[in-house]
Design a protein around this motif. Structure first.
Motif, mmCIF file in Angstrom:
data_model
loop_
_atom_site.group_PDB
_atom_site.id
_atom_site.type_symbol
_atom_site.label_atom_id
_atom_site.label_comp_id
_atom_site.label_asym_id
_atom_site.label_seq_id
_atom_site.Cartn_x
_atom_site.Cartn_y
_atom_site.Cartn_z
ATOM 1 N N LEU A 32 -8.278 3.508 -0.782
ATOM 2 C CA LEU A 32 -8.140 2.196 -0.156
ATOM 3 C C LEU A 32 -8.230 1.079 -1.186
ATOM 4 C CD1 LEU A 32 -10.246 2.733 3.102
ATOM 5 C CD2 LEU A 32 -7.756 2.667 2.883
ATOM 6 N N ALA A 33 -9.164 1.212 -2.138
ATOM 7 C CA ALA A 33 -9.300 0.198 -3.187
ATOM 8 C C ALA A 33 -8.033 0.130 -4.029
ATOM 9 C CB ALA A 33 -10.511 0.517 -4.063
ATOM 10 N N PHE A 34 -7.452 1.273 -4.319
ATOM 11 C CA PHE A 34 -6.210 1.334 -5.091
ATOM 12 C C PHE A 34 -5.087 0.588 -4.356
ATOM 13 C CE2 PHE A 34 -2.188 3.444 -6.064
ATOM 14 C CZ PHE A 34 -2.162 3.392 -7.448
ATOM 15 N N CYS A 35 -4.980 0.859 -3.037
ATOM 16 C CA CYS A 35 -3.930 0.216 -2.242
ATOM 17 C C CYS A 35 -4.149 -1.298 -2.135
ATOM 18 C CB CYS A 35 -3.874 0.842 -0.849
ATOM 19 S SG CYS A 35 -3.294 2.554 -0.837
ATOM 20 N N VAL A 36 -5.399 -1.706 -1.939
ATOM 21 C CA VAL A 36 -5.700 -3.136 -1.838
ATOM 22 C C VAL A 36 -5.388 -3.850 -3.148
ATOM 23 C CG1 VAL A 36 -7.568 -4.810 -1.562
ATOM 24 C CG2 VAL A 36 -7.401 -2.859 -0.003
ATOM 25 N N ALA A 37 -5.725 -3.201 -4.256
ATOM 26 C CA ALA A 37 -5.451 -3.807 -5.573
ATOM 27 C C ALA A 37 -3.944 -4.015 -5.770
ATOM 28 C CB ALA A 37 -6.014 -2.918 -6.676
ATOM 29 N N TRP A 38 -3.151 -3.030 -5.422
ATOM 30 C CA TRP A 38 -1.701 -3.183 -5.541
ATOM 31 C C TRP A 38 -1.164 -4.220 -4.556
ATOM 32 C CZ3 TRP A 38 1.329 -2.222 -9.331
ATOM 33 C CH2 TRP A 38 1.089 -1.162 -10.195
ATOM 34 N N VAL A 48 11.079 -13.699 -6.957
ATOM 35 C CA VAL A 48 12.221 -13.042 -7.601
ATOM 36 C C VAL A 48 11.803 -11.912 -8.536
ATOM 37 C CG1 VAL A 48 13.694 -15.081 -7.456
ATOM 38 C CG2 VAL A 48 12.193 -14.756 -9.454
ATOM 39 N N ALA A 49 10.522 -11.602 -8.616
ATOM 40 C CA ALA A 49 10.033 -10.581 -9.544
ATOM 41 C C ALA A 49 10.407 -9.182 -9.046
ATOM 42 C CB ALA A 49 8.525 -10.698 -9.695
ATOM 43 N N ASN A 50 10.388 -8.231 -9.988
ATOM 44 C CA ASN A 50 10.649 -6.827 -9.658
ATOM 45 C C ASN A 50 9.409 -6.233 -8.990
ATOM 46 O OD1 ASN A 50 11.344 -4.176 -9.465
ATOM 47 N ND2 ASN A 50 11.800 -3.898 -11.644
ATOM 48 N N LYS A 51 9.535 -5.846 -7.709
ATOM 49 C CA LYS A 51 8.387 -5.348 -6.950
ATOM 50 C C LYS A 51 8.468 -3.838 -6.699
ATOM 51 C CE LYS A 51 7.750 -9.790 -4.656
ATOM 52 N NZ LYS A 51 7.607 -10.516 -3.370
ATOM 53 N N PHE A 52 9.233 -3.150 -7.546
ATOM 54 C CA PHE A 52 9.405 -1.707 -7.356
ATOM 55 C C PHE A 52 8.113 -0.941 -7.602
ATOM 56 C CE2 PHE A 52 10.076 2.381 -9.486
ATOM 57 C CZ PHE A 52 10.682 3.088 -8.470
ATOM 58 N N TRP A 53 7.433 -1.229 -8.727
ATOM 59 C CA TRP A 53 6.259 -0.437 -9.102
ATOM 60 C C TRP A 53 5.092 -0.558 -8.117
ATOM 61 C CZ3 TRP A 53 6.905 3.509 -11.887
ATOM 62 C CH2 TRP A 53 7.878 3.532 -12.888
ATOM 63 N N LYS A 55 5.258 -0.991 -4.883
ATOM 64 C CA LYS A 55 5.626 -0.189 -3.710
ATOM 65 C C LYS A 55 5.603 1.304 -4.035
ATOM 66 C CE LYS A 55 8.643 -3.663 -1.558
ATOM 67 N NZ LYS A 55 10.025 -3.937 -1.114
ATOM 68 N N ALA A 56 6.205 1.665 -5.166
ATOM 69 C CA ALA A 56 6.263 3.080 -5.542
ATOM 70 C C ALA A 56 4.869 3.663 -5.739
ATOM 71 C CB ALA A 56 7.092 3.244 -6.820
ATOM 72 N N SER A 57 3.979 2.907 -6.359
ATOM 73 C CA SER A 57 2.615 3.397 -6.603
ATOM 74 C C SER A 57 1.877 3.658 -5.297
ATOM 75 C CB SER A 57 1.841 2.380 -7.444
ATOM 76 O OG SER A 57 2.455 2.198 -8.703
ATOM 77 N N VAL A 58 2.004 2.740 -4.352
ATOM 78 C CA VAL A 58 1.321 2.903 -3.063
ATOM 79 C C VAL A 58 1.919 4.067 -2.274
ATOM 80 C CG1 VAL A 58 0.859 1.834 -0.832
ATOM 81 C CG2 VAL A 58 0.584 0.511 -2.938
ATOM 82 N N TYR A 59 3.243 4.220 -2.320
ATOM 83 C CA TYR A 59 3.898 5.316 -1.602
ATOM 84 C C TYR A 59 3.460 6.674 -2.153
ATOM 85 C CZ TYR A 59 7.048 1.823 0.431
ATOM 86 O OH TYR A 59 7.570 0.763 1.108
ATOM 87 N N VAL A 60 3.454 6.796 -3.471
ATOM 88 C CA VAL A 60 3.046 8.058 -4.096
ATOM 89 C C VAL A 60 1.581 8.358 -3.813
ATOM 90 C CG1 VAL A 60 2.683 9.241 -6.300
ATOM 91 C CG2 VAL A 60 4.794 7.947 -5.899
ATOM 92 N N ALA A 61 0.721 7.337 -3.939
ATOM 93 C CA ALA A 61 -0.710 7.527 -3.681
ATOM 94 C C ALA A 61 -0.952 7.920 -2.228
ATOM 95 C CB ALA A 61 -1.477 6.255 -4.015
ATOM 96 N N SER A 62 -0.209 7.317 -1.316
ATOM 97 C CA SER A 62 -0.369 7.634 0.104
ATOM 98 C C SER A 62 0.046 9.072 0.405
ATOM 99 C CB SER A 62 0.460 6.663 0.953
ATOM 100 O OG SER A 62 0.015 5.336 0.780
ATOM 101 N N ALA A 63 1.132 9.514 -0.211
ATOM 102 C CA ALA A 63 1.586 10.888 -0.010
ATOM 103 C C ALA A 63 0.566 11.888 -0.548
ATOM 104 C CB ALA A 63 2.941 11.098 -0.686
ATOM 105 N N LEU A 64 0.064 11.627 -1.752
ATOM 106 C CA LEU A 64 -0.944 12.513 -2.336
ATOM 107 C C LEU A 64 -2.219 12.533 -1.505
ATOM 108 C CD1 LEU A 64 -0.535 11.671 -6.138
ATOM 109 C CD2 LEU A 64 0.260 13.712 -4.934
ATOM 110 N N TYR A 65 -2.638 11.369 -1.019
ATOM 111 C CA TYR A 65 -3.852 11.305 -0.215
ATOM 112 C C TYR A 65 -3.672 12.059 1.104
ATOM 113 C CZ TYR A 65 -7.589 9.502 2.709
ATOM 114 O OH TYR A 65 -8.664 9.397 3.556
#
Length: 207
Positions: A32-38, A48-53, A55-65
């Motif tokens: 949860l702390a990881f997701c909140v930080a992201w 206009v910034a690149n927001k890929f990382w 989203k990708a980090s939260v998706y991968v972490a959620s799948a692993l969890y």
């Protein structure tokens, strides 16, 4: 009588259950702390910034969890919790005492309520059928096997068919006839479950 379980077993199971629970909670809080930080980082980014990382980090972490939680809770924690629950029934549940002749152990892959057990086969006399029949009680596979020999006259106490106490009244008090061939052995195994149900029904009626 020899007791299979002690108060220390119940306490050890409780501590193990609590330990596994708090390990899971610690990993959950870290996730949860990881997701909140992201999320905070994602919100602070320019439009206009690149927001890929993020989203990708939260998706991968959620799948692993999700995979970890399913495996951890459904296998490891569930087995410990069921074992702890079984010990609670052993301490407080209704107990049944019997005196029968021990025949053999059945050490196949047996489980009762997702707990590994070893079958202890006894010979008991059925008043309804006027014949001898098999009665199976389960011994905890995590405990040393009871020191029972073929033909021993044993007085034992079981709770929900789990052996919790036993006392050998007489060694080699009865001599069993061996099964004639493998077909008889297979027929015996097929009928054991049915005989156990009938034995428990008769026991309840007598009480």
């Amino acid at each position: 009588m020899t007791s299979v379980y002690t108060d220390a077993d119940y306490l050890a199971a409780y501590k193990q259950k609590q330990k596994l629970f708090w390990i899971f909670m610690a990993i959950t809080f870290a996730y949860l702390a990881f997701c909140v930080a992201w999320l905070v980082y994602y919100i602070s980014l320019p439009y206009v910034a690149n927001k890929f990382w993020p989203k990708a980090s939260v998706y991968v972490a959620s799948a692993l969890y999700a995979v970890f939680a399913w495996v951890y809770l459904s296998i490891k924690y569930s087995r410990v919790r069921r074992y702890y629950k079984m010990l609670g029934y052993v301490c407080e549940g209704l107990k049944v005492g019997e005196t029968n002749y021990f025949y053999r152990f059945r050490e196949k892959s047996l489980q009762k309520d997702n707990i590994d057990v070893v079958g202890c086969v006894f010979e008991t006399y059925s008043r309804k059928k006027q014949e001898w029949m098999e009665r199976e009680v389960y011994a905890d596979a995590e405990k040393p096997l009871p020191e029972l020999g073929e033909g021993d006259l044993v007085r034992y106490v079981a709770q929900s068919n789990i052996l919790i106490q036993y006392d050998i009244l007489e060694k080699h008090a009865y001599e069993f006839e061996e099964y004639e061939d493998e077909e008889d052995e297979e027929e015996y195994e097929e009928n054991t479950t049915e005989n156990e149900v009938e034995a428990e029904t008769e026991q309840g009626a007598e009480e």
